[in-house]
Design a protein around this motif. Structure first.
Motif, mmCIF file in Angstrom:
data_model
loop_
_atom_site.group_PDB
_atom_site.id
_atom_site.type_symbol
_atom_site.label_atom_id
_atom_site.label_comp_id
_atom_site.label_asym_id
_atom_site.label_seq_id
_atom_site.Cartn_x
_atom_site.Cartn_y
_atom_site.Cartn_z
ATOM 1 N N ALA A 191 5.189 7.369 1.540
ATOM 2 C CA ALA A 191 4.538 8.625 2.183
ATOM 3 C C ALA A 191 3.970 8.221 3.409
ATOM 4 O O ALA A 191 3.344 7.101 3.483
ATOM 5 C CB ALA A 191 3.405 9.342 1.225
ATOM 6 N N PHE A 192 3.724 9.041 4.445
ATOM 7 C CA PHE A 192 2.970 8.715 5.466
ATOM 8 C C PHE A 192 1.701 9.428 5.383
ATOM 9 O O PHE A 192 1.667 10.536 4.576
ATOM 10 C CB PHE A 192 3.727 9.464 6.776
ATOM 11 N N LEU A 193 0.640 8.994 5.802
ATOM 12 C CA LEU A 193 -0.567 9.545 5.705
ATOM 13 C C LEU A 193 -1.168 9.852 6.932
ATOM 14 O O LEU A 193 -1.399 8.814 7.961
ATOM 15 C CB LEU A 193 -1.618 8.865 4.931
ATOM 16 N N GLY A 194 -1.568 10.945 7.401
ATOM 17 C CA GLY A 194 -2.596 11.307 8.495
ATOM 18 C C GLY A 194 -3.903 11.429 8.104
ATOM 19 O O GLY A 194 -4.362 12.130 7.229
ATOM 20 N N GLU A 233 -0.884 -1.038 -1.831
ATOM 21 C CA GLU A 233 0.409 -0.207 -1.637
ATOM 22 C C GLU A 233 0.199 0.239 -0.120
ATOM 23 O O GLU A 233 1.114 1.131 0.283
ATOM 24 C CB GLU A 233 -0.033 1.250 -2.425
ATOM 25 N N VAL A 234 -0.868 -0.122 0.717
ATOM 26 C CA VAL A 234 -0.856 0.538 2.254
ATOM 27 C C VAL A 234 0.207 -0.552 2.789
ATOM 28 O O VAL A 234 -0.230 -1.832 2.973
ATOM 29 C CB VAL A 234 -2.186 0.380 2.836
ATOM 30 N N VAL A 235 1.251 -0.265 3.432
ATOM 31 C CA VAL A 235 2.059 -1.211 4.193
ATOM 32 C C VAL A 235 1.954 -1.207 5.577
ATOM 33 O O VAL A 235 2.159 -2.273 6.231
ATOM 34 C CB VAL A 235 3.449 -0.848 3.721
ATOM 35 N N ILE A 285 -6.067 7.791 12.151
ATOM 36 C CA ILE A 285 -5.273 6.768 11.485
ATOM 37 C C ILE A 285 -3.949 7.212 11.058
ATOM 38 O O ILE A 285 -3.886 8.221 10.408
ATOM 39 C CB ILE A 285 -5.947 5.709 10.440
ATOM 40 N N PHE A 286 -2.971 6.622 11.315
ATOM 41 C CA PHE A 286 -1.672 7.026 10.518
ATOM 42 C C PHE A 286 -1.157 6.044 9.747
ATOM 43 O O PHE A 286 -1.183 4.786 10.430
ATOM 44 C CB PHE A 286 -0.682 7.465 11.819
ATOM 45 N N ALA A 287 -0.848 6.081 8.485
ATOM 46 C CA ALA A 287 -0.440 5.042 7.528
ATOM 47 C C ALA A 287 0.795 5.402 6.650
ATOM 48 O O ALA A 287 1.102 6.337 6.730
ATOM 49 C CB ALA A 287 -1.915 4.534 6.734
ATOM 50 N N LYS A 288 1.199 4.229 6.109
ATOM 51 C CA LYS A 288 2.305 4.328 5.473
ATOM 52 C C LYS A 288 2.080 3.551 4.127
ATOM 53 O O LYS A 288 1.537 2.450 4.006
ATOM 54 C CB LYS A 288 3.532 3.891 5.935
ATOM 55 N N ILE A 289 2.249 4.487 2.980
ATOM 56 C CA ILE A 289 2.032 3.799 1.501
ATOM 57 C C ILE A 289 3.457 3.888 0.832
ATOM 58 O O ILE A 289 4.186 4.853 0.933
ATOM 59 C CB ILE A 289 1.028 4.575 0.802
ATOM 60 N N LEU A 327 -3.149 8.119 -7.719
ATOM 61 C CA LEU A 327 -4.072 7.082 -7.947
ATOM 62 C C LEU A 327 -4.538 6.731 -6.723
ATOM 63 O O LEU A 327 -5.696 6.404 -6.081
ATOM 64 C CB LEU A 327 -3.669 6.066 -8.760
ATOM 65 N N VAL A 328 -3.412 6.205 -5.905
ATOM 66 C CA VAL A 328 -3.623 5.444 -4.545
ATOM 67 C C VAL A 328 -4.419 6.686 -3.476
ATOM 68 O O VAL A 328 -5.242 6.177 -2.886
ATOM 69 C CB VAL A 328 -2.179 5.034 -4.069
#
Lengths: 157, 157
Positions: free
Chosen positions: A71-74, A95-97, A108-112, A122-123
């Motif tokens: 998933a991408f997280l904004g 889990e954050v890659v 921040i834009f992240a991918k997990i 949970l994450v």
DNA sequence: GATTAAATTAGATTTAATCTAAATAGAGTT
DNA sequence: AACTCTATTTAGATTAAATCTAATTTAATC
């Protein structure tokens, strides 16, 4: 001064070929680029010393390893000055890659990458608990349609 | 039936180590995992046959190669049924390195890598011309703060 | 505990990586 | 154009790793 000037087509061809399969022997690369294998070594050493080629990694099918959801997280921060602190905390979450500072609405834009929906929950919980994070938007990846390196040489044309 | 059952901790350790540096000799991996190099070979062959390890790629610093701008694109389609057609067109654009079908507002979520702002403009133009694409939102990456493989084994704890 | 099947290993062979010194090519100078 | 200096490439030798095979060990089942 410009690093790009030190890179010629031989370098790019070597990078392109090794980017498709980093385990290809230099002897084979050498044949395809029409130089000796010694030259491939010298060029790769140069590229590594310049920091252009940083390492080689495996291309892994995570879903087959039981990591079925990415998933991408904004991420919205309470204050944008908290960026560095929050990044440090995110580094502690396995889990954050990836995480990026981008233009647009998100701070921040992240991918997990997670095993399943329960793991994802949970994450997300642990990310939302990070100090400084206001709220997050989740884009769950349902299909990866393209995933490839840059193409320096257009093969089609 | 479940593929995950065929994978043990030895496999995961081998993958983890090679994921940090895919060029590490199997003999060295073998020492760290406390098996023979033959076993590393057999395990990697199994993982490749199962499609879990697909290939090895270089980790390249594209900015040092003159590709200074990367961006995420949220793409809105006129009709979501056009997904496959649009993906095929995006595959024809060399600068598109990834594209996903995701939940959320966007029909397609993609990533592109460009040399400079002018190149970015050209690529965005060509993407916006693709039949079926309604409009796009661009998140320009200003900083890559995290970029790493999944960590199967928590090193911190 | 014997039997079978599977996985691992040591050792031999093939192949590639790495190193070195010589040869070649290129740029600048007279 | 010949000379010099420098950088790059190459061939060949050495070291190291990948790969293969057969034997051994381990594990599982009866």
């Amino acid at each position: 001064m410009d690093k790009i000037l030190d890179i010629d087509n031989i370098d790019l061809k070597i990078i392109s070929l090794l980017n498709e399969d980093a385990k290809t022997p230099y002897t084979e690369i050498a044949k395809k680029v029409f130089v000796s294998s010694g030259t491939v070594h010298v060029r790769m050493k140069k590229l590594e010393d310049m920091g252009i080629v940083k390492s080689a990694t495996l291309n892994i099918d995570f879903s087959k390893l039981g990591y079925d959801i990415s998933a991408f997280l904004g991420i919205y921060l309470e204050k944008s000055s908290l960026y560095d602190n929050v990044i440090e905390r995110l580094k502690g979450i396995a889990e954050v890659v990836s995480a990026y500072y981008t233009t647009g609405n998100y701070s921040i834009f992240a991918k997990i990458i997670c095993r399943d929906t329960n793991h994802l929950r949970l994450v997300l919980d642990s990310i939302q608990k990070v100090d400084g994070i206001d709220r997050t938007e989740t884009l769950i990846v349902l299909e990866e349609s393209i995933n490839r390196p840059i193409q320096f040489f257009d093969k089609e044309k």
